[in-house]
Design an enzyme around this catalytic site. Structure first.
Site, mmCIF file in Angstrom:
data_model
loop_
_atom_site.group_PDB
_atom_site.id
_atom_site.type_symbol
_atom_site.label_atom_id
_atom_site.label_comp_id
_atom_site.label_asym_id
_atom_site.label_seq_id
_atom_site.Cartn_x
_atom_site.Cartn_y
_atom_site.Cartn_z
ATOM 1 N N ASP A 21 0.841 -1.194 0.000
ATOM 2 C CA ASP A 21 0.000 0.000 0.000
ATOM 3 C C ASP A 21 0.878 1.246 0.000
ATOM 4 O OD1 ASP A 21 -1.899 1.953 0.371
ATOM 5 O OD2 ASP A 21 -2.186 1.512 2.508
ATOM 6 N N ASN A 23 -0.232 4.480 -0.283
ATOM 7 C CA ASN A 23 -0.825 5.754 0.159
ATOM 8 C C ASN A 23 -1.601 5.668 1.478
ATOM 9 O OD1 ASN A 23 -2.953 4.284 -0.744
ATOM 10 N ND2 ASN A 23 -3.824 5.860 -2.067
ATOM 11 N N ASP A 25 -4.117 3.879 2.636
ATOM 12 C CA ASP A 25 -5.560 3.624 2.815
ATOM 13 C C ASP A 25 -5.831 2.160 3.201
ATOM 14 O OD1 ASP A 25 -5.056 2.344 0.455
ATOM 15 O OD2 ASP A 25 -6.571 3.414 -0.736
ATOM 16 N N ASP A 29 -1.798 -1.218 -3.948
ATOM 17 C CA ASP A 29 -2.142 -0.464 -5.155
ATOM 18 C C ASP A 29 -1.038 -0.533 -6.204
ATOM 19 O OD1 ASP A 29 -0.226 1.466 -4.109
ATOM 20 O OD2 ASP A 29 -1.828 1.997 -2.693
ATOM 21 N N ASP A 98 -5.512 -10.275 -15.212
ATOM 22 C CA ASP A 98 -6.410 -11.395 -15.020
ATOM 23 C C ASP A 98 -7.602 -11.189 -15.953
ATOM 24 O OD1 ASP A 98 -7.767 -13.593 -13.704
ATOM 25 O OD2 ASP A 98 -6.571 -13.103 -11.924
ATOM 26 N N ASP A 201 -9.261 -16.632 -16.039
ATOM 27 C CA ASP A 201 -10.007 -17.098 -14.880
ATOM 28 C C ASP A 201 -11.128 -18.066 -15.236
ATOM 29 O OD1 ASP A 201 -10.666 -16.549 -11.946
ATOM 30 O OD2 ASP A 201 -12.591 -16.114 -12.886
ATOM 31 N N GLU A 258 -6.745 -21.026 -16.195
ATOM 32 C CA GLU A 258 -7.117 -21.705 -14.955
ATOM 33 C C GLU A 258 -8.050 -22.848 -15.333
ATOM 34 O OE1 GLU A 258 -8.976 -20.823 -10.530
ATOM 35 O OE2 GLU A 258 -9.949 -20.027 -12.291
ATOM 36 N N HIS A 330 -4.014 -17.400 -4.689
ATOM 37 C CA HIS A 330 -4.929 -16.668 -3.810
ATOM 38 C C HIS A 330 -6.176 -17.450 -3.422
ATOM 39 C CE1 HIS A 330 -6.549 -16.386 -7.778
ATOM 40 N NE2 HIS A 330 -7.671 -15.905 -7.299
ATOM 41 N N ASP A 331 -6.361 -18.646 -3.979
ATOM 42 C CA ASP A 331 -7.509 -19.488 -3.637
ATOM 43 C C ASP A 331 -7.106 -20.672 -2.765
ATOM 44 O OD1 ASP A 331 -9.250 -18.012 -5.277
ATOM 45 O OD2 ASP A 331 -8.853 -19.293 -7.016
HETATM 46 O O1 TEU Z 1 -11.455 -19.523 -9.278
HETATM 47 C C1 TEU Z 1 -12.186 -20.525 -9.930
HETATM 48 C C2 TEU Z 1 -12.485 -21.688 -9.129
HETATM 49 O O2 TEU Z 1 -12.694 -22.749 -9.647
HETATM 50 C C3 TEU Z 1 -12.780 -21.471 -7.670
HETATM 51 O O3 TEU Z 1 -14.048 -22.012 -7.458
HETATM 52 C C4 TEU Z 1 -11.888 -22.110 -6.703
HETATM 53 O O4 TEU Z 1 -11.974 -23.507 -6.807
HETATM 54 C C5 TEU Z 1 -12.361 -21.653 -5.345
HETATM 55 O O5 TEU Z 1 -12.020 -20.285 -5.263
HETATM 56 C C6 TEU Z 1 -11.771 -22.359 -4.193
HETATM 57 O O6 TEU Z 1 -12.420 -21.936 -3.022
HETATM 58 C C7 TEU Z 1 -11.357 -18.294 -9.889
HETATM 59 C C8 TEU Z 1 -10.584 -17.319 -9.030
HETATM 60 O O7 TEU Z 1 -9.261 -17.763 -8.885
HETATM 61 C C9 TEU Z 1 -11.281 -17.125 -7.727
HETATM 62 O O8 TEU Z 1 -10.577 -16.279 -6.856
HETATM 63 C C10 TEU Z 1 -12.633 -16.542 -8.016
HETATM 64 O O9 TEU Z 1 -13.377 -16.484 -6.838
HETATM 65 C C11 TEU Z 1 -13.398 -17.359 -9.069
HETATM 66 O O10 TEU Z 1 -12.611 -17.730 -10.184
HETATM 67 C C12 TEU Z 1 -14.540 -16.552 -9.619
HETATM 68 O O11 TEU Z 1 -14.059 -15.547 -10.471
HETATM 69 CA CA CA Z 2 -3.508 2.119 -1.292
#
Ligand code: TEU
Ligand code: CA
Length: 556
Positions: A21, A23, A25, A29, A98, A201, A258, A330-331
């Site tokens: 971050d 700035n 908040d 960013d 993305d 995605d 993905e 991130h998932d």
């Molecule tokens: O994820 C697709 C996906 O198949 C997800 O259902 C994943 O298995 C799940 O997040 C696990 O809990 C993509 C993105 O990476 C995810 O962050 C998004 O939430 C999703 O698409 C919808 O855009």
């Molecule tokens: Ca920021």
């Protein structure tokens, strides 16, 4: 296999809200990313994928886009984005955005227009069906975040629309050529700006089984796992091929899809020469042990299963193309907290895990914070959970009869917040991520695990990642690490993950996936130790004794 510019690169994923971050908040960013480009360059990163930064109501953290041609003000402006692309180019780095086009946000003007006039042009941008009280749903598919995929259309209780994710993420109707044209136009608009490509995605979801069809139900809710529909729906390749021809191929762009549960026979079409994508992620270790009942019924992977997933994936892909290999994203949970058995997470085991995936054939991706060995959060009260997927699974666990305490424990392992907490830059307030209040809690272990401390320490996980990247790029070994075959070594040996990379050279990766020592007989005497997570190695002739989670790369 045709050689491509991105084959020898190292990629890094940024989850922008939590990266840096600039700035105060509390939200990461674009200027924050620009400020950290030198850090990434120094690490050895070439390609940077940034999770969605478009304007969004953030119902699913930016994966619900309300304008494909702009930047969300919390991240910056289009000018900042141009600057980022320019600054990256100066450093020979490549930026990926993305591409989220299975669905948009319900606050996108297309959906707003569809709600205003469902029978008009924009109604056909979505899947909209008639709805009558007491009548069955068009189909019994369950959305990824829980509940039916059908939702009454705002302002039109007599109609309903489809969303395979959250109800604020209406699915775009890819059967409509006008929708596809809109997507291509947008992709090319970004590529014209100098973007190097996209991560794509949830793309398999764009092909629906039509006419709608019910599948056997697997929970009390009477609905079915959407995977059943995806397996049954044919023809996604036509959409993907058109996307590739109309966009990526015009720019020699890099695209990584993905894609889950791909079939071996599909791989040449997906990632072979001229395939739909440059690469797809290898999610085999992530999906292992999954259950359609929910997270409470998923099995935790073992080191032997982990190894098998990777070797099977390597055999599956063969020479058709390149998988993109990951430990986490991130998932997913933090890899060190998930793949290393409980109680065995240590400096050595973190480095071992890093080396054995990183040196496989394919494109290595590092997720932000992985390079310093960031870990899962401790169990936190449910009120503090942000992730909509974890919140849904909490309810699923309760419905299945678990107590609130048990349910909390279940979701804590896979809660997507684990990977989304701010990057731990230093031991100062908020881990140096922000001067303000971070949008999501900082992992309390930041005083021990942070970039600043690890930069000073040649023994740190960060220093090891730098070594690992430098090794992969070393001109002497690069050809072998990038294009060499993967040949499993002593594949059936319990808790040993070992393989040759064979090309110009014969390089042996040996990972002891346990605390107990393990003796290995090398196929021949080693010439050189290229990597070691211990100060020394016990080798006599062709006998090697591997210590607690020791990893070695030996040139034979
Ligand atoms: O994820 C697709 C996906 O198949 C997800 O259902 C994943 O298995 C799940 O997040 C696990 O809990 C993509 C993105 O990476 C995810 O962050 C998004 O939430 C999703 O698409 C919808 O855009
Ligand atoms: Ca920021």
């Amino acid at each position: 296999m045709e050689r491509k510019w991105w084959h020898d690169k190292v990629a890094y994923q940024i989850y922008p809200k939590s990266f840096y971050d600039s700035n105060g908040d509390g939200i990461g960013d674009l200027q924050g990313i620009i400020q950290k480009l030198d850090y990434l360059k120094d690490l050895g990163v070439d390609i940077v994928w940034i999770s969605p930064i478009y304007p969004s109501p953030f119902a699913d953290q930016g994966y619900d886009i309300s304008d494909y041609y702009n930047i969300d003000p919390s991240f910056g402006t289009l000018k900042d984005m141009d600057e980022l692309i320019r600054e990256a180019k100066k450093r020979d780095m490549y930026i990926l955005m993305d591409l989220v086009v299975n669905h948009c946000s319900d606050e996108h003007e297309w959906f707003e227009k569809a709600c205003a006039d469902p029978d008009g042009e924009y109604g056909n941008f979505f899947y909209i069906e008639d709805r009558k009280e007491g009548q069955e749903l068009p189909c019994n598919w369950r959305s990824y975040f829980g509940g039916s995929v059908w939702e009454p259309l705002p302002g039109h209780p007599e109609k309903q629309y489809m969303h395979v994710f959250h109800k604020k993420q209406p699915d775009l109707n890819w059967e409509n050529p006008v929708v596809r044209e809109e997507v291509y136009k947008n992709v090319n608009w970004w590529l014209d700006k100098g973007l190097a490509g996209f991560r794509i995605d949830a793309i398999i979801n764009i092909k629906k089984k039509l006419p709608y069809k019910n599948y056997p139900t697997d929970r009390e809710d009477g609905l079915c796992d959407i995977a059943l529909m995806l397996e049954d729906a044919e023809g996604v390749g036509e959409f993907l091929g058109e996307l590739q021809r109309r966009t990526f191929s015009q720019y020699d762009a890099f695209s990584v899809g993905e894609v889950f549960n791909e079939k071996p026979e599909e791989l040449p079409d997906f990632i072979g020469d001229g395939g739909y994508f440059s690469s797809i992620f290898n999610f085999s270790t992530n999906v292992w042990g999954g259950s359609d009942k929910g997270w409470y019924d998923c099995k935790r992977i073992t080191p032997d299963a982990y190894k098998k997933c990777h070797f099977d994936a390597q055999r599956k892909v063969g020479n058709h193309g390149f998988y993109s290999n990951i430990i986490e994203n991130h998932d997913q949970p933090r890899g060190v907290s998930y793949y290393i058995p409980e109680g065995e997470v240590s400096l050595e085991s973190k480095k071992m895990l890093a080396a054995v995936y990183f040196l496989l054939r394919g494109l290595p991706f590092i997720y932000q914070g992985q390079e310093i060995g960031m870990e899962n959060l401790p169990v936190i009260p449910v009120e503090q959970v942000d992730d909509i997927s974890a919140l849904d699974q909490y309810q699923v666990s309760l419905d299945a009869g678990f107590t609130p305490e048990e349910a909390l424990k279940i979701i804590s392992l896979r809660n997507r917040d684990n990977a989304r907490t701010p990057v731990q830059w230093n031991a100062e307030k908020n881990a140096g991520f922000t001067q303000g209040t971070p949008w999501l809690m900082v992992n309390p272990n930041y005083t021990e695990i942070n970039v600043a401390a690890q930069e000073q320490d040649e023994n740190s996980v960060l220093s090891f990642y730098k070594e690992l990247i430098a090794l992969r790029k070393n001109p002497e070994y690069k050809e072998t690490f990038v294009y060499g075959d993967v040949i499993p070594f002593e594949e059936d040996r319990h808790n040993l993950m070992a393989y040759h990379r064979k090309g110009e050279k014969d390089l042996l990766v040996l990972g002891n996936f346990q605390k107990e020592e393990q003796k290995v007989t090398l196929p021949s005497e080693g010439k050189n130790i290229l990597l070691n997570n211990y100060p020394n190695a016990e080798i006599t002739g062709n006998q090697v004794k591997l210590k607690d989670y020791q990893v070695l790369v030996i040139e034979l």
